[in-house]
Enzyme design. Structure first.
Site, short mmCIF file in Angstrom:
data_model
loop_
_atom_site.label_atom_id
_atom_site.label_comp_id
_atom_site.label_asym_id
_atom_site.label_seq_id
_atom_site.Cartn_x
_atom_site.Cartn_y
_atom_site.Cartn_z
N CYS A 1 -12.66 26.44 12.93
CA CYS A 1 -13.67 25.65 13.63
C CYS A 1 -13.38 25.64 15.14
O CYS A 1 -13.58 26.65 15.78
CB CYS A 1 -13.76 24.25 13.02
SG CYS A 1 -15.38 23.53 13.27
N GLY B 1 -3.86 7.31 -5.22
CA GLY B 1 -4.75 8.47 -5.31
C GLY B 1 -4.13 9.60 -6.13
O GLY B 1 -4.78 10.17 -7.01
N SER C 1 0.85 -1.19 0.00
CA SER C 1 0.00 0.00 0.00
C SER C 1 0.89 1.24 0.00
O SER C 1 2.11 1.14 0.01
CB SER C 1 -0.92 -0.02 1.22
OG SER C 1 -0.15 -0.08 2.39
N ASP D 1 -5.95 -8.74 -0.96
CA ASP D 1 -6.63 -8.60 0.34
C ASP D 1 -7.99 -9.28 0.25
O ASP D 1 -8.68 -9.16 -0.77
CB ASP D 1 -6.94 -7.12 0.66
CG ASP D 1 -5.70 -6.28 0.80
OD1 ASP D 1 -4.62 -6.86 0.92
OD2 ASP D 1 -5.84 -5.03 0.78
N ILE D 2 -8.38 -9.95 1.33
CA ILE D 2 -9.70 -10.57 1.35
C ILE D 2 -10.78 -9.50 1.19
O ILE D 2 -11.74 -9.65 0.45
CB ILE D 2 -9.92 -11.31 2.69
CG1 ILE D 2 -9.01 -12.54 2.75
CG2 ILE D 2 -11.38 -11.73 2.86
CD1 ILE D 2 -9.05 -13.29 4.06
N GLY E 1 -10.99 20.31 15.79
CA GLY E 1 -10.71 19.21 16.71
C GLY E 1 -11.91 18.88 17.56
O GLY E 1 -12.86 19.65 17.65
N GLU F 1 -10.13 25.05 4.48
CA GLU F 1 -9.07 24.22 3.88
C GLU F 1 -9.59 23.26 2.81
O GLU F 1 -8.85 22.85 1.92
CB GLU F 1 -8.31 23.44 4.96
CG GLU F 1 -9.07 22.32 5.67
CD GLU F 1 -9.86 22.79 6.90
OE1 GLU F 1 -10.20 23.99 6.97
OE2 GLU F 1 -10.15 21.95 7.77
N MET G 1 -11.68 28.67 16.08
CA MET G 1 -12.48 29.90 16.29
C MET G 1 -13.12 29.85 17.67
O MET G 1 -13.17 30.85 18.40
CB MET G 1 -13.58 30.03 15.24
CG MET G 1 -14.37 31.32 15.43
SD MET G 1 -16.07 31.32 14.81
CE MET G 1 -16.97 30.79 16.27
N HIS H 1 -14.70 25.30 7.54
CA HIS H 1 -13.39 24.72 7.19
C HIS H 1 -12.96 25.20 5.81
O HIS H 1 -13.26 24.54 4.81
CB HIS H 1 -13.47 23.19 7.19
CG HIS H 1 -13.56 22.60 8.55
ND1 HIS H 1 -12.45 22.30 9.31
CD2 HIS H 1 -14.63 22.26 9.30
CE1 HIS H 1 -12.83 21.79 10.46
NE2 HIS H 1 -14.15 21.76 10.49
#
Ligand code: GLN
Length: 550
Positions: free
Chosen positions: A386, A24, A19, A152-153, A359, A524, A389, A522
């Site tokens: 978030c 991606g 992996s 992988d299974i 968070g 970002e 703030m 958010h």
């Protein structure tokens, strides 16, 4: 299904050997190339784990939860796609094995299968195929990335489903791209193709013959090895692509283009020889911009998951984008909030800007509040996202508005002054009323996804955006408590953004500070390398100019 000439084409991306090969990024780069050639692209990520709800997964193990505009909590890989492509992902872009099984079991219990025996083939595979069909609808080309590694299974039902799917699509509608590793064995002084041969053998044993192989290598792939791989895997030599390690991910589209991967796809799908070549000047501009950075800033990121950079993937990327936009090298210094709490002066002394990201949970919240206090008093650029703030509002209430007992009810349920609290009713982007209570399940009670926010004319945040109406994505349960708005405003805190529907506080800022903004959303998630994001760009520019003045 519609005729091959008109319908969506599907590229199935699998990975083998190990992996973390960058599946991606490779798929997103191919998407960027095809988009640059004029095709509309959609993406789907299929994750083989059993979790139903990506929103409740630990960012320690899985990295951040990426939120789509329509409010789906998904795998962080969708973030790569949104940063590399202009296409926007949605709740149809990410499925886990858990969700697929959940759907099948719900249907079974509802009696949809009329008492028939419910099996992996065809019921689970049909459910997967329907998900792929829905996610690809309307696009010229749909990229379908299968998480995990062949063998992988867990991923078997997905592989079986894409095998069936490509047969049902008919010729020239489905393409299999497989990513493998070709390691260099130092003691033998040579590259080894055997793991790739085995991985393809595994794929072929379940009926999938790859059309394109992308081989991850740490040096040039010799022609003799390319030939050997082609011979043993039944792939054309020119379809064996070398993905040599790059020091900058924005080099990936160009690296793939030089080996003609987009031509291979266009030929395979018979999409016409007259498609003009991809213009990758925007990508070269990014590589150039990185080499031109002529200053650097140290940004402290104060948080709980500091030991796992992937937990803040999109924030890291957005800071990097802002660095490209402002010619500034951004060094991110991860600080654990508990150490900031113990000694803010020592941990923040060499820092040019402070960011507190989102968070959940109590651990470390006082350290985040201490970081805000330090930024405010030392006039260091502060960006609170978030939870960032919320702690800024708590800090201001405690230290500037005479409310020492200020807190969020997330952390202290009976706080003397709950400046951050649970709002039990709000309206989503469609105007539908949503509700939550303290006892609601963790899974589905957040304000999620893109929402319209109005910014106060003349505020710094409106200046940054160049607009007073924005849409940004949310992922939180708690809100600023409007009962305290006047009190904090009187003490000097500016409230500069509100949700269009409910008058919930979206942005706070300090006017007598070089750069101090907290936003409940958010930002970002919508930053891209090509333009960055207005708030991140402005934040880094402020850190840079303040450092220069020092
Ligand atoms: N824990 C806070 C809330 O739920 C903030 C969430 C976040 O930062 N994403 O409101």
């Amino acid at each position: 299904m519609s005729e091959p000439a008109s319908g969506t084409r599907y590229i199935f991306v699998t990975g083998g050997v190990v992996s973390s090969l960058g599946k991606g990024i490779t798929a997103a780069s191919l998407g960027a190339l095809l988009e640059a050639r004029g095709f509309s692209i959609s993406v789907i990520k299929l994750d083989p784990y059993l979790n139903v709800d990506a929103g409740t997964m630990s960012p320690f193990q899985h990295g951040e939860v990426y939120v789509t505009r329509d409010g789906a909590e998904t795998d962080l890989d969708l973030g790569h796609y949104e940063r590399f492509l202009s296409t926007r992902t949605s709740g149809l872009s990410n499925f886990t094995t858990g969700q697929i099984y959940n759907n099948v079991i719900t249907k079974e219990r509802r009696g949809d299968y009329l008492g028939g025996t419910v099996q992996v083939i065809p019921h689970v595979t049909d459910e997967i195929k329907n998900a792929i069909l829905a996610g690809g609808e309307g696009a010229d080309i749909c990229l379908v990335e299968i998480g995990g590694t062949v063998g992988d299974i867990e991923s078997l039902p997905f592989l079986e489903a894409i095998r069936q799917f490509s047969v049902e699509l008919g010729p020239r509608r489905g393409l299999f791209m497989h990513l493998t590793l070709v390691p260099f064995i130092a003691s033998a002084g040579e590259m080894k193709t055997k793991p790739t041969q085995h991985s393809v053998k595994e794929l072929r044993s379940i009926g999938i013959q790859p059309d394109i192989l992308v081989c991850r290598v740490d040096r040039v792939l010799p022609e003799s090895e390319r030939r050997k791989i082609a011979l043993f895997t039944n792939v054309y030599e020119r379809s064996v692509i070398a993905a040599v390690d790059v020091d900058d991910i924005y080099k990936m589209p160009g690296l793939l283009q030089r080996q003609g991967i987009d031509d291979l796809v266009i030929e395979h799908f018979d999409l016409g020889a007259d498609v003009p070549p991809a213009d990758l000047s925007q990508w070269s501009a990014l590589i150039e911009a990185r080499s031109m950075q002529d200053a650097s800033v140290r940004v402290a990121m104060v948080g709980k998951y500091v030991d796992l950079a992937d937990a803040y993937k999109s924030v890291n990327e957005a800071l990097g984008h802002a660095g490209l936009q402002t010619g500034t090298h951004v060094e991110i210094v991860y600080l654990d909030s508990t150490s900031v709490e113990r000694n803010p002066d020592a941990s923040l002394a060499e820092i040019d800007a402070i960011l507190v990201p989102g968070g959940f949970g109590e651990r470390g919240v006082e350290g985040k509040i201490a970081a805000v206090c330090y930024a405010r008093e030392h006039r260091i650029p502060y960006f609170g996202i978030c939870l960032g703030m919320q702690v800024a509002a708590i800090e201001y209430a405690r230290n500037c508005a005479g409310l020492p007992g200020a807190h969020s009810t997330e952390f202290v349920t009976d706080a003397a002054d709950p400046v951050i609290a649970l709002v039990t009713e709000w309206r989503d982007i469609d105007g539908d009323v949503q509700t939550r209570t303290a006892a609601s399940n963790l899974g589905a009670t957040m304000r999620l996804g893109g929402q319209l926010c109005r910014l106060v004319e003349g505020s710094w945040v409106a200046e940054c955006y160049g607009s007073t109406e924005i849409v940004e994505r949310h992922r939180h349960r708690f809100e600023f408590n409007n009962h305290y708005r006047q009190r904090l405003a009187d003490a000097g805190l500016m409230f500069s953004g509100f949700s269009a529907e409910d008058d919930l506080v979206e942005v706070i800022e300090l006017t007598d500070h070089p750069w101090f903004i907290g936003c409940q959303f958010h930002p970002e998630f919508t930053s891209t390398p090509h333009v960055g994001h207005p708030l991140f760009n402005s934040f880094i520019a402020a850190a840079r100019s303040q450092k220069t003045e020092k």
